[in-house]
Design a protein around this motif. Structure first.
Motif, PDB file in Angstrom:
ATOM      1  N   THR A 189       0.839  -1.195   0.000  1.00  0.00           N
ATOM      2  CA  THR A 189       0.000   0.000   0.000  1.00  0.00           C
ATOM      3  C   THR A 189       0.876   1.248   0.000  1.00  0.00           C
ATOM      4  N   ALA A 190       0.236   2.386  -0.124  1.00  0.00           N
ATOM      5  CA  ALA A 190       0.963   3.654  -0.086  1.00  0.00           C
ATOM      6  C   ALA A 190       1.645   3.861   1.267  1.00  0.00           C
ATOM      7  N   GLU A 191       1.147   3.213   2.315  1.00  0.00           N
ATOM      8  CA  GLU A 191       1.731   3.334   3.652  1.00  0.00           C
ATOM      9  C   GLU A 191       2.773   2.267   3.927  1.00  0.00           C
ATOM     10  N   GLY A 192       2.887   1.269   3.059  1.00  0.00           N
ATOM     11  CA  GLY A 192       3.827   0.163   3.254  1.00  0.00           C
ATOM     12  C   GLY A 192       3.135  -1.165   3.047  1.00  0.00           C
ATOM     13  N   ASP A 193       3.872  -2.242   3.235  1.00  0.00           N
ATOM     14  CA  ASP A 193       3.309  -3.580   3.061  1.00  0.00           C
ATOM     15  C   ASP A 193       2.323  -3.884   4.182  1.00  0.00           C
ATOM     16  N   ILE A 194       1.285  -4.646   3.835  1.00  0.00           N
ATOM     17  CA  ILE A 194       0.286  -5.043   4.821  1.00  0.00           C
ATOM     18  C   ILE A 194      -0.003  -6.528   4.634  1.00  0.00           C
ATOM     19  N   GLY A 195      -0.085  -7.222   5.746  1.00  0.00           N
ATOM     20  CA  GLY A 195      -0.496  -8.618   5.751  1.00  0.00           C
ATOM     21  C   GLY A 195      -1.840  -8.709   6.443  1.00  0.00           C
ATOM     22  N   VAL A 196      -2.759  -9.436   5.841  1.00  0.00           N
ATOM     23  CA  VAL A 196      -4.112  -9.533   6.383  1.00  0.00           C
ATOM     24  C   VAL A 196      -4.414 -10.983   6.731  1.00  0.00           C
ATOM     25  N   LEU A 197      -4.773 -11.210   7.974  1.00  0.00           N
ATOM     26  CA  LEU A 197      -5.243 -12.502   8.452  1.00  0.00           C
ATOM     27  C   LEU A 197      -6.677 -12.347   8.931  1.00  0.00           C
ATOM     28  N   ARG A 198      -7.294 -13.447   9.281  1.00  0.00           N
ATOM     29  CA  ARG A 198      -8.667 -13.422   9.792  1.00  0.00           C
ATOM     30  C   ARG A 198      -8.766 -12.463  10.983  1.00  0.00           C
ATOM     31  N   ASP A 199      -9.889 -11.781  11.064  1.00  0.00           N
ATOM     32  CA  ASP A 199     -10.204 -10.830  12.131  1.00  0.00           C
ATOM     33  C   ASP A 199      -9.318  -9.585  12.127  1.00  0.00           C
ATOM     34  N   HIS A 200      -8.754  -9.269  10.969  1.00  0.00           N
ATOM     35  CA  HIS A 200      -7.975  -8.030  10.832  1.00  0.00           C
ATOM     36  C   HIS A 200      -8.912  -6.843  10.999  1.00  0.00           C
TER      37      HIS A 200
END
Length: 129
Positions: free
Chosen positions: A30-41
């Protein structure tokens, strides 16, 4: 895998749904940096930059897609990746992407943007290998 460990993921380009299904994780730039998404994020709405999106499907397969900007939306265990252009690694012509990267080097008007997009396609294929 239990349903309570899953995310519903949609990767959508302007002209088609590129991939849709259940996954355990999504990683995007993203524009803010890398993001990792798991359940219940927690809910997120963010701008994507040209790059690679990684999706870990419930069967353990890792899918890599090149995206050209767009949006990432996360809410209620649903992840939507919306981009003008998106392609899974096996759909990408690496030779054409490398040629575009070389051509972008001599383009003074929009060469940087073209180079970023070509590099993202090449990285998606390399990560899938």
């Amino acid at each position: 895998m239990a349903d309570n460990d899953q995310l519903q993921v949609e990767l959508v380009a302007a002209d088609r749904t590129v991939w849709s299904g259940q996954a355990t994780m999504v990683v995007a730039k993203t524009a803010e940096g890398d993001i990792g998404v798991l359940r219940d994020h927690m809910p997120v709405l963010s701008l994507l930059v040209d790059g690679v999106v990684e999706i870990v499907a419930v069967d353990g397969d890792r899918l890599f897609a090149a995206v050209e900007g767009g949006f990432l939306s996360v809410a209620n265990n649903r992840v939507s990746v919306l981009s003008q252009y998106a392609a899974l690694s096996h759909e990408i012509d690496v030779t054409a992407a490398r040629a575009e990267l070389e051509a972008a080097a001599s383009d003074t008007e929009d060469g940087d943007e073209r180079a970023k997009r070509a590099e993202a396609r090449i990285r998606a294929v390399e990560k899938a290998s």
